[in-house]
Scaffold this motif. Structure first.
Motif, PDB file in Angstrom:
ATOM      1  N   LEU A   1      30.254  34.970  43.250  1.00 18.09           N
ATOM      2  CA  LEU A   1      31.474  35.581  42.750  1.00 18.09           C
ATOM      3  C   LEU A   1      32.463  34.478  42.405  1.00 18.09           C
ATOM      4  O   LEU A   1      32.860  33.708  43.279  1.00 18.09           O
ATOM      5  CB  LEU A   1      32.072  36.534  43.791  1.00 18.09           C
ATOM      6  CG  LEU A   1      31.528  37.973  43.766  1.00 18.09           C
ATOM      7  CD1 LEU A   1      30.060  38.007  44.184  1.00 18.09           C
ATOM      8  CD2 LEU A   1      32.336  38.884  44.672  1.00 18.09           C
ATOM      9  N   ALA A   2      32.829  34.395  41.127  1.00 17.22           N
ATOM     10  CA  ALA A   2      33.664  33.293  40.645  1.00 17.22           C
ATOM     11  C   ALA A   2      34.953  33.806  40.014  1.00 17.22           C
ATOM     12  O   ALA A   2      35.066  34.976  39.641  1.00 17.22           O
ATOM     13  CB  ALA A   2      32.884  32.463  39.624  1.00 17.22           C
ATOM     14  N   SER A   3      35.916  32.912  39.894  1.00 14.76           N
ATOM     15  CA  SER A   3      37.207  33.253  39.309  1.00 14.76           C
ATOM     16  C   SER A   3      37.034  33.860  37.921  1.00 14.76           C
ATOM     17  O   SER A   3      36.210  33.409  37.117  1.00 14.76           O
ATOM     18  CB  SER A   3      38.081  31.993  39.202  1.00 14.76           C
ATOM     19  OG  SER A   3      39.232  32.246  38.423  1.00 14.76           O
ATOM     20  N   THR A   4      37.823  34.882  37.629  1.00 13.77           N
ATOM     21  CA  THR A   4      37.749  35.536  36.318  1.00 13.77           C
ATOM     22  C   THR A   4      38.118  34.570  35.192  1.00 13.77           C
ATOM     23  O   THR A   4      37.730  34.787  34.039  1.00 13.77           O
ATOM     24  CB  THR A   4      38.685  36.757  36.279  1.00 13.77           C
ATOM     25  OG1 THR A   4      40.002  36.358  36.699  1.00 13.77           O
ATOM     26  CG2 THR A   4      38.182  37.851  37.212  1.00 13.77           C
ATOM     27  N   ALA A   5      38.849  33.503  35.511  1.00 13.44           N
ATOM     28  CA  ALA A   5      39.233  32.524  34.483  1.00 13.44           C
ATOM     29  C   ALA A   5      38.009  31.857  33.860  1.00 13.44           C
ATOM     30  O   ALA A   5      38.017  31.500  32.679  1.00 13.44           O
ATOM     31  CB  ALA A   5      40.149  31.471  35.090  1.00 13.44           C
ATOM     32  N   ILE A   6      36.950  31.706  34.645  1.00 13.16           N
ATOM     33  CA  ILE A   6      35.721  31.089  34.138  1.00 13.16           C
ATOM     34  C   ILE A   6      35.149  31.896  32.981  1.00 13.16           C
ATOM     35  O   ILE A   6      34.638  31.351  32.003  1.00 13.16           O
ATOM     36  CB  ILE A   6      34.682  30.978  35.271  1.00 13.16           C
ATOM     37  CG1 ILE A   6      35.086  29.887  36.255  1.00 13.16           C
ATOM     38  CG2 ILE A   6      33.287  30.686  34.718  1.00 13.16           C
ATOM     39  CD1 ILE A   6      34.167  29.767  37.437  1.00 13.16           C
ATOM     40  N   PHE A   7      35.282  33.208  33.083  1.00 14.45           N
ATOM     41  CA  PHE A   7      34.672  34.086  32.089  1.00 14.45           C
ATOM     42  C   PHE A   7      35.566  34.293  30.866  1.00 14.45           C
ATOM     43  O   PHE A   7      35.296  35.152  30.034  1.00 14.45           O
ATOM     44  CB  PHE A   7      34.300  35.409  32.756  1.00 14.45           C
ATOM     45  CG  PHE A   7      33.352  35.222  33.902  1.00 14.45           C
ATOM     46  CD1 PHE A   7      31.995  35.112  33.681  1.00 14.45           C
ATOM     47  CD2 PHE A   7      33.820  35.081  35.201  1.00 14.45           C
ATOM     48  CE1 PHE A   7      31.115  34.893  34.717  1.00 14.45           C
ATOM     49  CE2 PHE A   7      32.950  34.864  36.261  1.00 14.45           C
ATOM     50  CZ  PHE A   7      31.589  34.763  36.012  1.00 14.45           C
ATOM     51  N   CYS A   8      36.634  33.494  30.807  1.00 14.19           N
ATOM     52  CA  CYS A   8      37.484  33.445  29.611  1.00 14.19           C
ATOM     53  C   CYS A   8      37.406  32.072  28.956  1.00 14.19           C
ATOM     54  O   CYS A   8      38.158  31.783  28.030  1.00 14.19           O
ATOM     55  CB  CYS A   8      38.943  33.756  29.985  1.00 14.19           C
ATOM     56  SG  CYS A   8      39.202  35.404  30.654  1.00 14.19           S
TER      57      CYS A   8
END
Length: 322
Positions: A142-149
């Motif tokens: 589970l990673a920071s949502t910022a990575i997926f932007c």
């Protein structure tokens, strides 16, 4: 399931060593994972200074990479993710130390809580099933949502098995039989990261413990030694920096590796996996139940750190839990 190569273990400890035989493959795999941020920053600078339609093409391309859906079931994507997962741990000579490897049951779901985050959570990602270093065949980070932007990075991390760190994802993946690897300290740890000692931002982090109780998933403490040595870095200080980092769910900082490049230093990383803490399931745990398990988890993290810092070559290391 093959778990890599074993080296001479310490008493009551099983050590699994990442495959680092192919230096070139390890380097390429690591670059595919850690260099997308530098590539995105470079393209943004080029677009900023270009005075032609080229800048519009670059911006359009980056936006396309941000918004076009990415499937973790893509044949070619999974091949890339598997390649990165298989070889990148070898670049850092990752060694995974198990307090009790026989305590893991592949038919169960675990909440694997790894500390610290550092610039890149290399140790936590090394526990994914694609690396072959854990005795579990189904896992997600589970990673920071910022990575997926972030262009390029969102593609590679999705193919590797990382998902946005939302409560819904957390609970659903556990119920679906996946073990979830979380980094409770998250962005806060990067804010307080220090070159002289390790920081684990845990005292105010109770959500992962609550989810473990609600789902009845055993809680596994993990500590990663050596991550801070993978990069040189600089970050600003002050309240404004802290507020900005919290707002964007990402801590802006400057980091560099070999010869000032985004390629990390090839420093060894030791990941210590503690014995799973059994949890009695309760769909509606009280604050007292959560606090009790949380306190036990903090104690176990400190114990892991003290027990293994000398055998992993980190005898002078210091841990501060905030």
């Amino acid at each position: 399931m093959a778990m890599g190569e074993e080296r001479e273990p310490a008493p009551e400890t099983v050590v699994v060593k990442a495959n680092g035989r192919s230096a070139i493959r390890s380097l390429v795999a690591t670059m595919l994972w850690v260099c997308p941020i530098a590539l995105t920053a470079f393209l943004c600078l080029v677009a900023l200074y270009c005075r032609s339609t080229a800048s519009l093409w670059i911006i359009g391309f980056l936006l396309l990479l941000v918004f076009v859906p990415v499937s973790d079931k893509s044949k070619y994507g999974r091949a890339i993710g598997s390649f990165v997962g298989r070889y990148s741990p070898g670049y850092f000579h990752v060694n995974v130390h198990f307090e009790d490897v026989k305590a893991f049951d592949d038919s169960r779901s675990y909440v694997i809580a790894a500390e610290p985050h550092s610039i890149f959570p290399i140790g936590a990602v090394s526990l994914l099933n694609i690396t072959g270093l854990m005795p579990l065949t189904k896992s997600k980070v589970l990673a920071s949502t910022a990575i997926f932007c972030t262009p390029f990075l969102r593609q590679v991390t999705t193919w590797m098995g990382l998902v946005p760190a939302t409560r819904k994802n957390f609970v659903n993946y556990l119920k679906a039989g996946y073990s979830c690897i979380v980094i409770p300290g998250g962005v806060q740890e990067i804010i307080y990261m220090n070159k002289d000692y390790e920081v684990a931002y845990l005292k105010k982090r109770h959500g992962f413990v609550r989810v473990a109780i609600e789902t009845g998933s055993p809680l596994v403490p993990v500590f990663c030694f050596g991550q801070n040595e993978a990069f040189s870095w600089w970050k600003p200080g002050g309240r404004l920096y802290v507020r900005l980092s919290r707002a964007i769910r990402f801590a802006p900082l400057v980091f560099w590796g070999v010869l000032g490049s985004p390629i990390p230093y090839r420093s060894p990383i030791d990941v210590v996996v503690g014995k799973p803490m059994e949890v009695k399931q309760n769909p509606n745990p009280s604050a007292e139940e959560v606090a009790e398990l949380h306190a036990q988890f903090l104690s176990n993290v400190e114990t892991l750190f003290s027990k293994y810092r000398e055998s992993t070559g980190n005898a002078g290391a210091e841990l501060r839990i905030l």
